[in-house]
Design a protein around this motif. Structure first.
Motif, PDB file in Angstrom:
ATOM      1  N   ASN A   1       0.826  -1.195   0.000  1.00 42.46           N
ATOM      2  CA  ASN A   1       0.000   0.000   0.000  1.00 42.46           C
ATOM      3  C   ASN A   1       0.866   1.253   0.000  1.00 42.46           C
ATOM      4  OD1 ASN A   1      -2.388  -1.473   0.084  1.00 42.46           O
ATOM      5  ND2 ASN A   1      -2.362  -1.586   2.333  1.00 42.46           N
ATOM      6  N   LYS A   2       0.427   2.253  -0.752  1.00 44.74           N
ATOM      7  CA  LYS A   2       1.126   3.526  -0.779  1.00 44.74           C
ATOM      8  C   LYS A   2       0.837   4.290   0.506  1.00 44.74           C
ATOM      9  CE  LYS A   2       0.756   3.978  -5.809  1.00 44.74           C
ATOM     10  NZ  LYS A   2       0.188   4.798  -6.919  1.00 44.74           N
TER      11      LYS A   2
ATOM     12  N   LYS B   1      -0.165   7.257   2.803  1.00 45.30           N
ATOM     13  CA  LYS B   1      -1.057   8.394   2.634  1.00 45.30           C
ATOM     14  C   LYS B   1      -0.315   9.667   3.023  1.00 45.30           C
ATOM     15  CE  LYS B   1      -4.163   5.699   1.135  1.00 45.30           C
ATOM     16  NZ  LYS B   1      -4.352   5.636  -0.339  1.00 45.30           N
TER      17      LYS B   1
ATOM     18  N   GLU C   1       0.511  12.216  -7.500  1.00 46.20           N
ATOM     19  CA  GLU C   1       0.770  11.370  -6.337  1.00 46.20           C
ATOM     20  C   GLU C   1       2.109  10.653  -6.488  1.00 46.20           C
ATOM     21  OE1 GLU C   1      -1.698   7.819  -4.127  1.00 46.20           O
ATOM     22  OE2 GLU C   1      -1.208   7.576  -6.255  1.00 46.20           O
ATOM     23  N   HIS C   2       2.372  10.132  -7.677  1.00 50.82           N
ATOM     24  CA  HIS C   2       3.634   9.424  -7.927  1.00 50.82           C
ATOM     25  C   HIS C   2       4.830  10.346  -7.690  1.00 50.82           C
ATOM     26  CE1 HIS C   2       6.436   6.600  -9.756  1.00 50.82           C
ATOM     27  NE2 HIS C   2       6.892   7.588 -10.509  1.00 50.82           N
TER      28      HIS C   2
ATOM     29  N   GLN D   1       5.187  11.029  -3.879  1.00 51.28           N
ATOM     30  CA  GLN D   1       5.738   9.865  -3.186  1.00 51.28           C
ATOM     31  C   GLN D   1       7.245   9.766  -3.427  1.00 51.28           C
ATOM     32  OE1 GLN D   1       4.157   8.009  -1.097  1.00 51.28           O
ATOM     33  NE2 GLN D   1       2.000   7.751  -1.659  1.00 51.28           N
TER      34      GLN D   1
END
Length: 400
Positions: free
Chosen positions: A2-3, A5, A387-388, A391
């Protein structure tokens, strides 16, 4: 796996339902997209009223009214607001502990925060720079020291940022050359918007039976308002069953220093019943105008991307724009719309008449435009790509 949050702060000059222009609309769509992915998103923006804190669709919005200091702003425009926003973010960060902060290049608003010895990772999204607007508005003429300072502030903030983002290849290349960014990485993430349900057949005129042509943007030189205003009388002489609607702040950029509404009513009084100037409208009203129109046209001289075209295309409308900046990467000439040379009134007249006289072309281009939005310009796609990047910044330990 899971990424993680993220806790994200987005800075915008304004945030809906208040008027924030294209940057505000972009921030709104990105905030919703990132929230949908499960991230905690805060937006810090200017307010045209008083300070306010509210939760809008899961996004924590903090609005701050700007108190002007005219003498200081004449010498160093944008600097006081940049320091004010930096302090507000720092106070908010003590409670939230952000993972990443995104600023627009707009007036170098991120400059003061980027000066801090300890700060969070920062990404700057490069929208149309101030120097490009000045070049168009002044015809590459002389600019004052305050304007030069804003240009310097925007450039400096880009150089100091951990990551940079552009929405198109054309705009990226222009910014790298103009700002001497050298080998600094610039990520390409096209803008996106929240898709509405697919439109029905819009090739037939609605309401009073007239074909509706819509312009949505500030009425100013860069947006090509003078080109459209110049084309309208020629179109109406050949095709009378049409009405034009302008939505957006009307600036005194028309000949004689007039607003475009005053100029048109004076120079072309015989056609004034065919043209409406509505000023700013709410998002709900704007959606209704997009749905009701048959053709969308904004002959901008420069756009880093052109989110307005995507908004119209999302509603299944054929669009007319210019072969300038990032617009050709958004509008597929001959397939989703028509592209003309900047300032070319004759080409704009021809493009409008082609679409006005050919309902099938309007329908085909509108359907192609909708498909392109679904494939490339959804806010889900934009949020996922952003988002990528965020991260990656968190893992690499950007910031200091």
């Amino acid at each position: 796996m899971n990424k993680a949050k993220l806790k994200i702060c987005l800075v915008a000059p304004g945030y809906p339902p208040q008027d924030g222009g294209g940057i505000g609309t972009y921030s709104y769509n990105l905030a919703l997209g990132l929230t949908k992915l499960g991230h905690r998103v805060y937006v810090v923006s200017q307010s045209d009223k008083e300070d306010a804190a509210e939760n809008l669709n899961g996004v924590e919005v903090r609005r701050f009214k700007y108190r002007h200091v005219p003498k200081l702003e004449k010498l160093f425009p944008g600097l006081r607001w940049s320091f004010f926003i930096a302090n507000q973010i720092e106070e908010l960060d003590k409670k939230v502990h952000f993972d990443v902060i995104e600023f627009p290049n707009w007036e170098g608003v991120g400059f003061a925060y980027l000066l801090k010895k300890k700060r969070r990772p920062v990404v700057t999204r490069m929208h149309t720079p101030y120097f490009e607007t000045l070049n168009i508005d002044t015809n590459n003429g002389r600019i004052n020291l305050g304007d030069r300072f804003i240009c310097w502030l925007e450039k400096k903030a880009c150089h100091m940022s951990d990551q940079l983002v552009s929405s198109t290849l054309s705009h990226r290349d222009m910014m790298i050359t103009s700002y001497f960014l050298g080998n600094k990485e610039v990520n390409i993430i096209p803008l996106g918007i929240q898709l509405v349900p697919r439109p029905d057949d819009r090739s037939k005129s609605k309401g009073n039976g007239k074909i509706k042509v819509l312009y949505v943007s500030r009425l100013e030189k860069r947006k090509g308002a003078i080109t459209l205003v110049g084309a309208i009388p020629h179109v109406l002489q050949k095709f009378q069953n049409v009405e034009f609607t302008f939505i957006g702040k009307d600036r005194p950029h028309a000949p004689g220093g007039l607003t475009f509404e005053n100029y048109f009513s004076t120079a072309h009084n015989q056609f004034k019943d065919k043209v409406k100037f509505l000023g700013f409208v709410s998002n709900e009203e704007l959606s209704n105008y997009y749905r009701a129109c048959d053709i969308f046209v904004v002959p901008s001289v420069y756009e880093s991307f052109g989110l307005i075209y995507v908004e119209a295309m999302m509603h299944g409308k054929p669009v007319i724009g210019c072969k300038a900046g990032g617009i050709p990467e958004v509008v597929n000439n001959g397939k989703t719309g028509i592209l003309i040379e900047p300032y070319n009134v004759n080409q704009l007249v021809d493009g409008l008449l082609r679409l006005l006289n050919d309902p099938q072309m309007r329908q085909d281009m509108g359907q192609n435009a909708r498909r392109l939005c679904e494939e490339k310009f959804s806010f889900d796609r934009m949020a996922s790509n952003t988002e990528h990047l965020y991260q990656k910044m968190k893992v690499s330990g950007n910031g200091r």
